[in-house]
Write an enzyme that holds these catalytic residues in place. Structure first.
Site, PDB file in Angstrom:
ATOM      1  N   SER A 156      36.384  30.884  43.334  1.00  0.00           N
ATOM      2  CA  SER A 156      37.418  31.293  42.551  1.00  0.00           C
ATOM      3  C   SER A 156      37.117  32.267  41.596  1.00  0.00           C
ATOM      4  O   SER A 156      36.094  32.318  41.284  1.00  0.00           O
ATOM      5  CB  SER A 156      37.428  30.032  41.668  1.00  0.00           C
ATOM      6  OG  SER A 156      39.146  29.670  40.766  1.00  0.00           O
ATOM      7  N   GLY A 157      38.554  33.118  41.429  1.00  0.00           N
ATOM      8  CA  GLY A 157      38.273  34.167  40.584  1.00  0.00           C
ATOM      9  C   GLY A 157      37.493  35.381  41.573  1.00  0.00           C
ATOM     10  O   GLY A 157      37.252  36.785  40.737  1.00  0.00           O
ATOM     11  N   THR A 161      43.415  36.769  46.276  1.00  0.00           N
ATOM     12  CA  THR A 161      44.809  36.621  46.601  1.00  0.00           C
ATOM     13  C   THR A 161      44.925  38.057  46.231  1.00  0.00           C
ATOM     14  O   THR A 161      46.176  39.165  46.582  1.00  0.00           O
ATOM     15  CB  THR A 161      45.497  35.526  45.366  1.00  0.00           C
ATOM     16  OG1 THR A 161      45.429  34.068  45.554  1.00  0.00           O
ATOM     17  CG2 THR A 161      46.474  35.905  45.291  1.00  0.00           C
ATOM     18  N   ASN A 207      39.528  31.464  36.478  1.00  0.00           N
ATOM     19  CA  ASN A 207      39.775  32.562  36.961  1.00  0.00           C
ATOM     20  C   ASN A 207      41.669  32.522  36.244  1.00  0.00           C
ATOM     21  O   ASN A 207      42.398  31.020  36.206  1.00  0.00           O
ATOM     22  CB  ASN A 207      40.905  32.304  38.257  1.00  0.00           C
ATOM     23  CG  ASN A 207      41.567  33.592  38.635  1.00  0.00           C
ATOM     24  OD1 ASN A 207      42.040  34.510  38.186  1.00  0.00           O
ATOM     25  ND2 ASN A 207      41.810  34.197  39.883  1.00  0.00           N
ATOM     26  N   SER A 210      44.819  31.084  38.881  1.00  0.00           N
ATOM     27  CA  SER A 210      43.574  30.440  40.126  1.00  0.00           C
ATOM     28  C   SER A 210      44.822  30.226  40.878  1.00  0.00           C
ATOM     29  O   SER A 210      45.721  29.261  40.159  1.00  0.00           O
ATOM     30  CB  SER A 210      43.228  29.739  39.259  1.00  0.00           C
ATOM     31  OG  SER A 210      42.323  29.159  40.766  1.00  0.00           O
ATOM     32  N   SER A 211      44.977  30.963  42.373  1.00  0.00           N
ATOM     33  CA  SER A 211      45.930  30.210  43.487  1.00  0.00           C
ATOM     34  C   SER A 211      45.494  28.039  43.336  1.00  0.00           C
ATOM     35  O   SER A 211      44.186  27.825  43.711  1.00  0.00           O
ATOM     36  CB  SER A 211      45.707  30.270  44.664  1.00  0.00           C
ATOM     37  OG  SER A 211      45.262  32.214  45.047  1.00  0.00           O
ATOM     38  N   GLY A 435      37.536  28.828  48.179  1.00  0.00           N
ATOM     39  CA  GLY A 435      36.294  28.752  48.516  1.00  0.00           C
ATOM     40  C   GLY A 435      35.369  27.621  48.255  1.00  0.00           C
ATOM     41  O   GLY A 435      35.951  26.595  47.468  1.00  0.00           O
ATOM     42  N   GLU A 437      33.639  24.892  46.857  1.00  0.00           N
ATOM     43  CA  GLU A 437      33.369  24.329  45.634  1.00  0.00           C
ATOM     44  C   GLU A 437      32.615  22.987  44.927  1.00  0.00           C
ATOM     45  O   GLU A 437      31.955  22.258  45.964  1.00  0.00           O
ATOM     46  CB  GLU A 437      34.602  23.707  45.223  1.00  0.00           C
ATOM     47  CG  GLU A 437      35.505  24.699  44.269  1.00  0.00           C
ATOM     48  CD  GLU A 437      37.401  24.204  44.189  1.00  0.00           C
ATOM     49  OE1 GLU A 437      36.832  22.971  43.970  1.00  0.00           O
ATOM     50  OE2 GLU A 437      38.137  25.026  43.892  1.00  0.00           O
TER      51      GLU A 437
HETATM   52  P1  ATP Z   1      41.495  31.701  43.205  1.00  0.00           P
HETATM   53  O1  ATP Z   1      40.495  30.681  44.072  1.00  0.00           O
HETATM   54  O2  ATP Z   1      41.283  30.637  41.611  1.00  0.00           O
HETATM   55  O3  ATP Z   1      42.888  31.549  43.495  1.00  0.00           O
HETATM   56  P2  ATP Z   1      40.771  34.566  43.509  1.00  0.00           P
HETATM   57  O4  ATP Z   1      39.542  34.804  44.707  1.00  0.00           O
HETATM   58  O5  ATP Z   1      42.459  34.463  44.808  1.00  0.00           O
HETATM   59  O6  ATP Z   1      40.589  32.950  42.736  1.00  0.00           O
HETATM   60  P3  ATP Z   1      42.185  36.650  42.085  1.00  0.00           P
HETATM   61  O7  ATP Z   1      43.092  35.565  41.817  1.00  0.00           O
HETATM   62  O8  ATP Z   1      42.649  37.419  43.056  1.00  0.00           O
HETATM   63  O9  ATP Z   1      41.213  35.155  42.783  1.00  0.00           O
HETATM   64  O10 ATP Z   1      41.497  37.402  40.986  1.00  0.00           O
HETATM   65  C1  ATP Z   1      41.352  36.848  40.022  1.00  0.00           C
HETATM   66  C2  ATP Z   1      41.885  38.492  38.506  1.00  0.00           C
HETATM   67  O11 ATP Z   1      40.735  38.880  39.386  1.00  0.00           O
HETATM   68  C3  ATP Z   1      42.231  38.670  38.769  1.00  0.00           C
HETATM   69  O12 ATP Z   1      43.677  38.473  38.538  1.00  0.00           O
HETATM   70  C4  ATP Z   1      42.455  41.191  38.541  1.00  0.00           C
HETATM   71  O13 ATP Z   1      42.534  40.312  37.299  1.00  0.00           O
HETATM   72  C5  ATP Z   1      41.017  40.349  38.439  1.00  0.00           C
HETATM   73  N1  ATP Z   1      40.819  41.511  40.208  1.00  0.00           N
HETATM   74  C6  ATP Z   1      40.653  40.807  41.661  1.00  0.00           C
HETATM   75  N2  ATP Z   1      40.742  41.479  42.179  1.00  0.00           N
HETATM   76  C7  ATP Z   1      40.930  43.174  42.246  1.00  0.00           C
HETATM   77  C8  ATP Z   1      40.594  43.776  42.263  1.00  0.00           C
HETATM   78  N3  ATP Z   1      40.895  44.405  43.064  1.00  0.00           N
HETATM   79  N4  ATP Z   1      40.896  44.935  41.676  1.00  0.00           N
HETATM   80  C9  ATP Z   1      41.505  45.121  40.313  1.00  0.00           C
HETATM   81  N5  ATP Z   1      41.668  43.714  39.456  1.00  0.00           N
HETATM   82  C10 ATP Z   1      41.348  42.326  40.391  1.00  0.00           C
HETATM   83 MG    MG Z   2      43.733  33.208  44.786  1.00  0.00          MG
END
Ligand code: ATP
Ligand code: MG
Length: 731
Positions: A156-157, A161, A207, A210-211, A435, A437
């Site tokens: 997560s984070g 996404t 996050n 977070s999705s 991912g 947990e």
């Molecule tokens: P979750 O499992 O909780 O949904 P996730 O893996 O989908 O987490 P994201 O929401 O894609 O995580 O990313 C978390 C944060 O990290 C984003 O809101 C953004 O602030 C930052 N981030 C991620 N990737 C990038 C990137 N390529 N460039 C800039 N910032 C990023």
């Molecule tokens: Mg996500």
């Protein structure tokens, strides 16, 4: 390791704080070495725990880890850290892309110019990039007529996404229609993201966005390679969040967006300060840094326009969201009869009134549906009262059901509106799914999430390991086996029918006398000799599974409740009778045959969904992106070694590296190979060579070594394909 280590050797040595540090060997004594670390300490370490450090490694790191001269854990970690410091967040491991979250906007990393550059370039010609993965998937889909999928994973984070959105944007750029304004298919695909995020994402401790659901987007292309349709599938929305939020997290974004809507809407729905709603005020976090909920509300409405949700539908959607907030504020106290309940105060009467107005249902029926239950016995139907606690559970159950139906409606609507291209023969699927947990307490949700990850890991294993080995065997080329731990046994433990954990859980749910203890006891009995299953000491209902990514101890107390998938008949009847066609549409009449409580379980349904996903994936050729979260502070420029190592291990990256490098990461049939590279040796066309000889000719001519010629295919070492491609573009 350790056998080539001498006095003065540069080595990596384990460090309790930063995982690995480097230094120089001062002395050797038996199986131990004395090492002077670069920060001036002297430490003693077992020789077997030391790894050689490549002194000549480029100071800026390497773009593909398979090119590291010494391939081991510390080198991999050091390479990622070095690159991260230079804002190089992407690194390859063979064909796997590793993406380290920058936690900051990197100027120019994703702009139109970069897109154009990657569009023109062949794979690996330019620096590692998410666009390069999108590009190769697209080109191979077109040129080789294969369906593709891109699997994005990470904790997560870590950036799944964001990465997925970047991929979709790039595919839309490749496969878009030139008149790219308004409601084109690709714009609808892209704008589905903000809509789903508003309703399916929330701030968590890990996050801010977070999705809380898994997502598989299948993008369909027509014969000329333009996007012609898309299908979105979602997995397991976290329902409990609707009624239960712990500090400092938030509920789903849409609730706060609506509270920040233009005044006339807030007034119409009798909303106002989010602090006044119980479903929101269990946590003291209401606002997100850098996010303006009022603007987000308008942006969400605009995105809804693009994906084809009508004005009337939008109105109804937000009416339902408001109704859930009011519903949560209805409280109960003891009623006149023993064990009955009634509305606690005037406030509760007001919120009941508001809820029923917004849902367009009868307020008395709503109160009854919350406070009473029908009991059907063979003799008669009895109306039984619920005590205040029972009524509160009933209320929260209703809120969760309405919300998850609303979410499913959105997904379905978006799919209908974008449209499916049933003639499409080409597609790219993109998977963005939670991912692995492991928390202090782990419940049914973690169980399902980790089960998903076991399945995906199995797929990854099968792809990277088994396929390679199988291929080498078939082609009878030289190959020394690399041992790896298969996880089929955990997958079976969870999903086998009969006898797996999900099957036993369903069984327990159907027996009226089951308790968490009887369920756990059954697990202990059944799996007492299973090496992936353990009964933790001092508990009566916990169980531990040894997952590929580590042990997780699950608390089974809520497994039975959370696995039961039913809508209380009173709730169903109430909302099915709503005067609002949108609301009644969320609760269509049950088909006659199954209206009698036929048991259906979340676990079993999820298992089926996963099976279907795996079937889809198995028909496509995968590309992998592993996202890495460099620190838990969500800060830029901080690279926490131990944390990253853990993720590389649980994501299978280190395993993949070992196998990939030991073997031949690229192979092509003789014909494929010649088609592509004959241009490098046109003289071949003049002679009459066997295909294998011709292939070898080209490789020798370009001075490559270490490749293998199999029975029908050429097997190349890491990087050789790119090298040949580079020659090709020069011709
Ligand atoms: P979750 O499992 O909780 O949904 P996730 O893996 O989908 O987490 P994201 O929401 O894609 O995580 O990313 C978390 C944060 O990290 C984003 O809101 C953004 O602030 C930052 N981030 C991620 N990737 C990038 C990137 N390529 N460039 C800039 N910032 C990023
Ligand atoms: Mg996500």
């Amino acid at each position: 390791m350790g056998e080539n280590i001498l006095v003065d050797s540069h080595v990596w040595v384990e460090d309790p704080e930063i995982a690995w540090t480097h230094g120089v060997v001062l002395n050797l004594k038996g199986d131990e070495a004395e090492v002077k670390t670069n920060d001036g300490r002297e430490v003693i370490a077992k020789l077997s725990k030391l790894y050689p450090k490549d002194d000549e490694a480029p100071s800026e790191g390497v773009e593909d880890m398979t090119r590291l001269s010494y391939l081991h854990e510390p080198a991999v970690l050091h390479n990622l850290a070095t690159r991260y410091e230079l804002n190089e967040i992407y690194t390859y491991t063979g064909n796997i892309l590793i993406a380290v979250n920058p936690f900051q906007g990197l100027p120019h990393l994703y702009d139109a110019e970069v897109m154009e550059k990657y569009k023109e370039a062949s794979f690996k010609e330019l620096s590692p990039h998410v666009f390069a993965i999108g590009g190769i998937a697209y080109r191979e889909m077109i040129n080789e007529d294969r369906n593709k999928c891109i699997l994005v994973s990470g904790e997560s984070g870590s950036g799944k996404t964001e990465t997925t959105k970047m991929l979709m944007r790039y595919l839309a750029y490749f496969g878009g229609h030139t008149a790219g304004e308004g409601r084109t298919v690709e714009n609808q695909v892209l704008e589905s993201n903000p809509v789903l995020e508003a309703f399916g994402n929330a701030k968590t401790v890990k996050n801010n966005n977070s999705s809380r659901f898994g997502k598989f987007v299948e993008i369909q292309f027509d014969d000329v390679g333009r996007i012609s349709g898309a299908a979105i599938r979602t997995y397991l929305l976290e329902r409990s969040r609707v009624c239960q939020v712990s500090d400092p997290e938030r509920n789903y974004h849409c609730f706060y967006l609506l509270c920040a809507a233009p005044p006339e809407e807030v007034e119409r729905f009798k909303l106002g300060d989010p602090k006044s709603f119980r479903y929101l005020n269990q946590s003291s976090c209401y606002e997100l840094d850098g996010v303006n909920d009022a603007e987000e509300y308008l942006a969400t409405r605009r995105a809804m326009d693009v994906v084809g949700i009508s004005e009337t539908e939008q109105e109804a959607i937000f009416r339902v969201v408001a109704a859930i907030l009011h519903l949560g504020n209805i409280e109960f106290c003891k009623g006149e009869d023993a064990d009955s309940s009634s509305l606690k105060d005037e406030q509760s009467v007001f919120h009941l009134q508001m809820t029923s107005e917004l849902l367009m249902c009868d307020p008395h029926s709503l109160e009854d549906a919350l406070c009473k239950r029908m009991m059907v016995t063979p003799e008669e139907v009895i109306k039984r009262s619920l005590d205040p606690l029972g009524a509160a559970v009933s209320r929260d159950g209703l809120a969760k059901t309405i919300y998850s139906r609303l979410f499913d409606w959105l997904v379905n609507k978006i799919n209908i509106s974008i449209g499916q291209d049933s003639n499409s023969r080409r597609l790219i699927g993109v998977l963005d799914i939670y991912g692995f947990e492991s928390f202090k307490t782990n419940s049914f949700e973690q169980f399902c999430i980790n089960y998903t990850n076991e399945k995906l890991q199995q797929h990854f294993n099968q792809h990277v390991f088994k396929m390679e080995q199988g291929e080498y065997e078939k082609e009878e080329i030289d190959w020394s086996y690399v041992e790896f731990v298969d996880n089929k046994d955990v997958v079976d433990l969870i999903e086998k029918k009969p006898g797996g954990i999900i099957a036993l859980l369903d069984e327990a749910c159907m027996l009226p006398k089951s308790t968490p203890e009887t369920f756990s006891e059954k697990l202990y009995q059944t799996f007492k000799n299973h090496k992936r299953f353990m009964k933790p000491k001092l508990t009566r209902s916990d169980f531990t599974l040894v997952h590929y990514a580590g042990e997780v101890q699950y608390q089974s107390d809520q497994f039975l409740d959370k696995n039961k998938d039913y809508v209380v008949a009173e709730h169903q009847d109430l909302l099915n009778a709503s005067k609002c066609s949108f609301v009644s549409g969320l609760f269509p009449p049950l088909p006659k045959a199954s209206s009698k409580s036929k048991f259906s379980s979340i676990g079993a349904r999820f298992k089926l969904q996963l099976q279907q996903l795996m079937e889809t994936l198995n028909l496509t050729e995968p590309h992998y992106i592993r996202c890495v979260k460099p620190n838990n502070l969500l800060q830029p420029t901080v690279f926490d070694n131990a944390n990253v190592l853990h993720q590389l291990r649980s994501g299978g990256v280190l395993e993949a590296i070992r196998v990939k490098c030991a073997g031949y990461p690229t192979n092509r049939t003789f014909i494929e190979f010649l088609k592509r590279f004959i241009i490098l040796a046109p003289e071949i066309l003049k002679g009459e060579y066997e295909a294998d000889v011709a292939c070898k000719w080209i490789l020798d001519k370009k001075g490559l070594t270490g490749f293998q010629i199999g029975k029908s295919k050429v097997f190349l070492r890491a990087g050789q394909m790119a090298e040949l491609d580079a020659h090709r573009t020069k011709v």
